[in-house]
Motif scaffolding. Structure first.
Motif, short mmCIF file in Angstrom:
data_model
loop_
_atom_site.label_atom_id
_atom_site.label_comp_id
_atom_site.label_asym_id
_atom_site.label_seq_id
_atom_site.Cartn_x
_atom_site.Cartn_y
_atom_site.Cartn_z
N GLN A 83 0.82 -1.22 0.00
CA GLN A 83 0.00 0.00 0.00
C GLN A 83 0.85 1.27 0.00
OE1 GLN A 83 -3.42 0.11 -0.39
NE2 GLN A 83 -3.24 -2.09 -0.66
N LEU A 84 2.11 1.16 -0.43
CA LEU A 84 3.04 2.28 -0.40
C LEU A 84 3.68 2.59 -1.75
CD1 LEU A 84 5.12 1.44 2.83
CD2 LEU A 84 3.45 3.29 2.56
N VAL A 85 4.06 1.57 -2.47
CA VAL A 85 4.88 1.75 -3.66
C VAL A 85 4.11 1.29 -4.91
CG1 VAL A 85 7.07 1.18 -4.78
CG2 VAL A 85 6.97 1.38 -2.29
N VAL A 86 4.01 2.21 -5.87
CA VAL A 86 3.36 1.92 -7.14
C VAL A 86 4.43 1.46 -8.12
CG1 VAL A 86 2.10 2.92 -9.10
CG2 VAL A 86 1.56 3.65 -6.75
N LEU A 87 4.19 0.31 -8.76
CA LEU A 87 5.11 -0.19 -9.78
C LEU A 87 4.46 -0.04 -11.14
CD1 LEU A 87 6.42 -3.51 -8.16
CD2 LEU A 87 7.20 -1.15 -7.82
N GLU A 88 5.16 0.61 -12.04
CA GLU A 88 4.74 0.72 -13.43
C GLU A 88 5.77 -0.05 -14.25
OE1 GLU A 88 2.66 1.47 -16.82
OE2 GLU A 88 2.00 1.72 -14.75
N LEU A 89 5.33 -1.16 -14.83
CA LEU A 89 6.24 -2.04 -15.55
C LEU A 89 6.19 -1.78 -17.04
CD1 LEU A 89 5.49 -5.38 -13.66
CD2 LEU A 89 6.98 -3.50 -13.01
N LYS A 90 7.35 -1.87 -17.65
CA LYS A 90 7.47 -1.68 -19.09
C LYS A 90 8.40 -2.76 -19.65
CE LYS A 90 5.16 2.20 -19.13
NZ LYS A 90 3.77 2.15 -19.57
N LEU A 100 8.07 3.16 -8.70
CA LEU A 100 9.22 2.61 -9.41
C LEU A 100 8.79 2.28 -10.83
CD1 LEU A 100 10.67 0.20 -6.69
CD2 LEU A 100 11.52 2.46 -7.33
N LEU A 101 9.46 2.91 -11.77
CA LEU A 101 9.25 2.65 -13.19
C LEU A 101 10.30 1.61 -13.57
CD1 LEU A 101 7.95 3.37 -15.90
CD2 LEU A 101 9.51 5.32 -16.02
N MET A 102 9.83 0.43 -14.00
CA MET A 102 10.75 -0.69 -14.22
C MET A 102 10.64 -1.18 -15.66
SD MET A 102 10.04 -2.71 -10.67
CE MET A 102 11.65 -2.80 -9.92
N ASN A 103 11.73 -1.00 -16.40
CA ASN A 103 11.80 -1.47 -17.78
C ASN A 103 12.60 -2.77 -17.81
OD1 ASN A 103 11.78 -1.77 -20.53
ND2 ASN A 103 13.31 -0.18 -20.91
N PHE A 104 11.94 -3.86 -18.14
CA PHE A 104 12.58 -5.17 -18.16
C PHE A 104 13.31 -5.46 -19.47
CE2 PHE A 104 9.84 -5.64 -14.54
CZ PHE A 104 10.50 -6.55 -13.72
N LYS A 148 19.29 -3.29 -13.11
CA LYS A 148 19.57 -2.07 -12.36
C LYS A 148 19.56 -0.84 -13.26
CE LYS A 148 24.63 -2.27 -12.52
NZ LYS A 148 25.84 -2.25 -11.71
N HIS A 149 19.77 -1.03 -14.58
CA HIS A 149 19.71 0.08 -15.52
C HIS A 149 18.29 0.39 -15.98
CE1 HIS A 149 24.01 0.13 -15.61
NE2 HIS A 149 24.06 -1.12 -16.06
N GLY A 150 17.34 -0.46 -15.59
CA GLY A 150 15.96 -0.28 -16.03
C GLY A 150 15.03 0.25 -14.96
N ILE A 151 15.58 0.70 -13.83
CA ILE A 151 14.75 1.13 -12.70
C ILE A 151 14.89 2.63 -12.47
CG2 ILE A 151 14.27 0.86 -10.24
CD1 ILE A 151 15.42 -2.01 -10.53
N THR A 152 13.75 3.31 -12.47
CA THR A 152 13.69 4.73 -12.18
C THR A 152 12.81 4.94 -10.96
OG1 THR A 152 13.91 5.26 -14.53
CG2 THR A 152 13.10 7.02 -13.09
N ARG A 153 13.33 5.62 -9.96
CA ARG A 153 12.60 5.89 -8.72
C ARG A 153 12.00 7.29 -8.80
NH1 ARG A 153 13.76 4.02 -3.06
NH2 ARG A 153 13.09 5.69 -1.68
#
Length: 126
Positions: free
Chosen positions: A75-82, A108-112, A118-123
């Motif tokens: 209930q704290l962190v929103v993950l947007e996956l790409k 956390l914007l996470m590009n897989f 580690k290069h695909g994570i934006t906080r």
């Protein structure tokens, strides 16, 4: 908001995303990463919800299914996956909008679709 708790949760998310990426690698659809990251977080005992409806107010009316959060952790962190060639400003803006609408402190914007996760994570903080 307890920053220590927020950092612990986001750290666990990053560790989980790295584990998923290490197992699957780049090149799959976003939905596959979402399902596997959901599984990984649950397996670690972390509270996570998938495809959380995020209503908006429009002209005094509540629009229930306007948006969906990919994953909401503790209930704290929103993950947007790409799973895209490159993260763009519109992806960052999308996550920032989700944070404002949901009143959550961190996203956390996470590009897989990267060689190293580690290069695909934006906080992004709200």
């Amino acid at each position: 908001m307890d920053r220590t708790q927020l950092n612990l949760v986001s750290g666990a998310v990053v560790d989980s995303a790295i584990a998923v990426h290490r197992e699957l690698g780049p090149g799959l659809l976003e939905s596959a990463y979402e399902a596997c990251l959901f599984f990984e977080l649950k397996a670690r005992g972390i509270a996570v919800h998938r495809q959380v409806e995020l209503p908006i107010e429009y002209r005094g009316h509540r629009i229930e299914t306007a948006y969906r959060l990919d994953l909401l952790v503790e209930q704290l962190v929103v993950l947007e996956l790409k799973a895209v060639q490159a993260i763009t400003d519109i992806h960052r803006t999308q996550l920032l909008s989700y944070l404002k609408l949901s009143k959550k402190p961190l996203g956390l914007l996470m590009n897989f679709n990267v060689e190293l996760m580690k290069h695909g994570i934006t906080r992004i903080a709200n």
